[in-house]
Design a protein around this motif. Structure first.
Motif, short mmCIF file in Angstrom:
data_model
loop_
_atom_site.label_atom_id
_atom_site.label_comp_id
_atom_site.label_asym_id
_atom_site.label_seq_id
_atom_site.Cartn_x
_atom_site.Cartn_y
_atom_site.Cartn_z
N GLY A 1 0.88 2.52 -5.51
CA GLY A 1 -0.08 2.69 -4.65
C GLY A 1 -1.00 3.84 -5.19
O GLY A 1 -2.07 3.76 -4.75
N ASP A 2 -0.29 4.98 -5.32
CA ASP A 2 -1.08 6.04 -5.83
C ASP A 2 -1.89 5.84 -7.10
O ASP A 2 -3.11 6.24 -7.24
CB ASP A 2 -0.35 7.14 -6.14
CG ASP A 2 -0.05 8.21 -4.98
OD1 ASP A 2 -0.74 8.03 -3.90
OD2 ASP A 2 0.82 8.93 -4.85
N GLU A 3 -1.36 4.95 -8.04
CA GLU A 3 -2.17 4.73 -9.15
C GLU A 3 -3.26 3.55 -8.94
O GLU A 3 -4.20 3.62 -9.73
CB GLU A 3 -0.93 4.05 -10.14
CG GLU A 3 0.12 5.22 -10.73
CD GLU A 3 1.30 4.60 -11.52
OE1 GLU A 3 1.30 3.39 -11.87
OE2 GLU A 3 2.12 5.25 -11.33
N HIS A 16 0.73 -1.18 0.15
CA HIS A 16 0.03 0.02 0.02
C HIS A 16 0.73 1.24 -0.09
O HIS A 16 2.03 1.21 0.33
CB HIS A 16 -0.96 0.00 1.29
CG HIS A 16 -0.21 -0.02 2.61
ND1 HIS A 16 0.36 1.12 3.20
CD2 HIS A 16 0.21 -1.06 3.24
CE1 HIS A 16 0.90 0.76 4.20
NE2 HIS A 16 1.00 -0.45 4.26
N ARG A 17 0.38 2.45 -0.30
CA ARG A 17 1.18 3.46 -0.27
C ARG A 17 1.46 4.28 1.06
O ARG A 17 2.18 5.28 0.87
CB ARG A 17 0.26 4.69 -1.40
CG ARG A 17 -0.87 5.11 -0.75
CD ARG A 17 -1.73 5.96 -1.86
NE ARG A 17 -3.05 6.48 -1.27
CZ ARG A 17 -3.86 7.02 -2.11
NH1 ARG A 17 -3.67 7.22 -3.21
NH2 ARG A 17 -5.08 7.07 -1.43
N ARG A 77 9.03 3.32 -4.67
CA ARG A 77 8.34 2.84 -5.99
C ARG A 77 6.87 2.30 -5.44
O ARG A 77 5.97 2.58 -6.33
CB ARG A 77 9.19 1.70 -6.49
CG ARG A 77 8.59 0.95 -7.72
CD ARG A 77 9.15 2.01 -8.85
NE ARG A 77 8.38 1.24 -10.01
CZ ARG A 77 7.31 1.62 -10.54
NH1 ARG A 77 6.66 2.71 -10.16
NH2 ARG A 77 6.83 1.03 -11.79
N ILE A 78 6.71 1.57 -4.45
CA ILE A 78 5.45 1.30 -3.97
C ILE A 78 4.50 2.23 -3.63
O ILE A 78 3.16 2.13 -4.01
CB ILE A 78 5.97 0.28 -2.80
CG1 ILE A 78 6.63 -0.99 -3.17
CG2 ILE A 78 4.26 -0.19 -2.06
CD1 ILE A 78 7.28 -1.81 -2.04
N LYS A 79 4.94 3.35 -3.05
CA LYS A 79 4.03 4.66 -2.85
C LYS A 79 3.55 4.94 -4.15
O LYS A 79 2.15 5.15 -4.25
CB LYS A 79 4.99 5.36 -1.98
CG LYS A 79 5.02 5.16 -0.45
CD LYS A 79 5.93 6.28 0.00
CE LYS A 79 6.12 6.00 1.59
NZ LYS A 79 5.08 6.37 2.36
N ALA A 80 4.41 5.06 -5.03
CA ALA A 80 4.01 5.62 -6.46
C ALA A 80 2.99 4.64 -7.25
O ALA A 80 1.86 5.22 -7.55
CB ALA A 80 5.25 5.88 -7.23
#
Ligand code: AKG
Length: 375
Positions: A356-358, A321-322, A351-354
């Motif tokens: 998770g935003d998508e 998750h983000r 990278r995971i945050k980005a």
């Protein structure tokens, strides 16, 4: 802080719980619930009145003969017809109730306090003469004026009942009010006191706890808190409340059974365990935000007042998750047998945050990404 030394559960899934909109327990299910809560270690099991239906009467007698460790109670109106059926059923005790608030007296029986006491004397003496443990409750206690409660309970106490019961029938009482009323009644009677509190305004567990602090010895609970409307205090909730003070307070119960009991009853009533159930919620020991996971990984006590292993549960640190933090990512990598430097873990978390935003991401995506960052 010191707490009262006596505490007993009156487990009423087979009475209050049966009043839950989604419940209709078969005889086999009733036996399974009685056996499970007995093995858990509750001191009392309360069942529906034998006057409720012919099958209820047969099941009550069957469970009363089952030789369980818990004392078997039936919940009946304060009426000689019900009292005779209770005696015939072979139970250890009867939990009587009589409405005393103005609101319920008007619609339910129209009797005065003197008439209520007069009827109670007849029924209680009959039950006691047949060796039953008797408890008498003023239904809707918290909308009954305190002087009326005191008058009724003093009269009932003088008959030598085992317990009186205070019921927050409509879930109107606040924790402070419960404490104050319990303490006031405690000062007036010598018998034990039971508390039964509904959850309409979200205070069921807090109220049950304050009742105990105020002088109650017996607390009514159901599995998952099921009951009329949105129910009463849950067995798991009370275990959590007590264990949060001191795990020794619940050491006499088989608390590792809680999850299987909640699962069983949830299935029987056609639901899953609610996300906000204490201890047994699927997410009860899941940590998500970066700040939390960092601290929990360093020391679980930072964000856990209950040790999941005590209840046969495990901790989860959510990473897909983000809101993820790099400490959680580094820990997940270690679980996969990968070493990530702080720089690599920070880059993977970014990278995971980005991602998770998508869109939503899952654990497999995170794991694949961690292998990439390790290369
Ligand atoms: C209630 O008042 O909500 C009940 O279910 C009865 C409780 C009792 O008998 O103490």
């Amino acid at each position: 802080m010191s707490f009262p030394d006596r505490f007993y559960f009156v487990e009423t899934t087979l009475r209050e719980g049966e009043q839950f909109a989604g419940a209709r327990f078969t005889s086999e299910q009733r036996v399974a619930i009685a056996d499970a809560v007995d093995a858990f270690g509750v001191e009392y099991i309360e069942l529906t009145s034998p006057a409720a239906s012919p099958q209820s009467a047969r099941d009550l007698a069957m469970i009363a003969r089952r030789g369980l460790k818990a004392r078997i109670l039936t919940h009946i109106r304060c009426h000689m017809d019900d009292a005779r059926l209770a005696v015939e059923s072979g139970v250890n005790g009867a939990n009587l109730l009589f409405a005393t608030s103005e609101q319920l007296r008007q619609v339910s029986h129209g009797r005065t306090l003197d008439e209520i006491i007069e009827r109670a004397v007849e029924v209680i003496e009959y039950l006691k003469s047949h060796g039953l443990e008797v408890r008498f409750s003023c239904e809707d206690s918290f909308r009954t004026p305190l002087p009326d409660l005191i008058r009724v309970y003093k009269a009932i106490d003088s008959l030598g009942v085992k317990r009186i019961g205070l019921a927050d029938t409509v879930g109107v009482a606040s924790p402070r009010e419960v404490y104050n009323v319990l303490a006031a009644i405690r000062a007036e009677v010598s018998c034990d006191i039971e508390f039964h509190g509904h959850n309409d305004s979200g205070c069921a567990i807090a109220n049950a706890f304050c009742a105990w602090e105020g002088g109650a010895t017996h607390i009514d609970v159901t599995v998952l808190g099921i009951g009329e409307r949105n129910g009463i205090a849950s067995l798991g909730g009370m275990i959590a409340r007590l264990a949060a003070i001191d795990p020794a307070l619940v050491s006499r119960y088989n608390v590792e059974m809680l999850n299987e009991i909640d699962q069983m009853v949830a299935e029987m009533v056609g639901m899953t365990i609610p996300f906000n159930s204490c201890i047994t919620s699927p997410t009860a020991f899941t940590h998500k935000a970066g700040m939390h996971t960092k601290a929990v990984l360093a020391d679980p006590r930072s964000y856990e007042i209950l040790d999941p292993s005590m209840f046969g549960r495990t901790r989860t640190v959510a990473v897909a998750h983000r809101l993820v933090g790099w400490h959680a990512i580094a820990e997940r990598a270690r679980e996969l047998g990968i070493y990530l430097s702080e720089t690599q873990a920070r880059a993977a978390a970014a990278r995971i945050k980005a991602l998770g935003d998508e869109h939503d991401i899952d654990g497999t995506t995170v794991d694949e990404l961690l292998y990439e960052y390790a290369e």
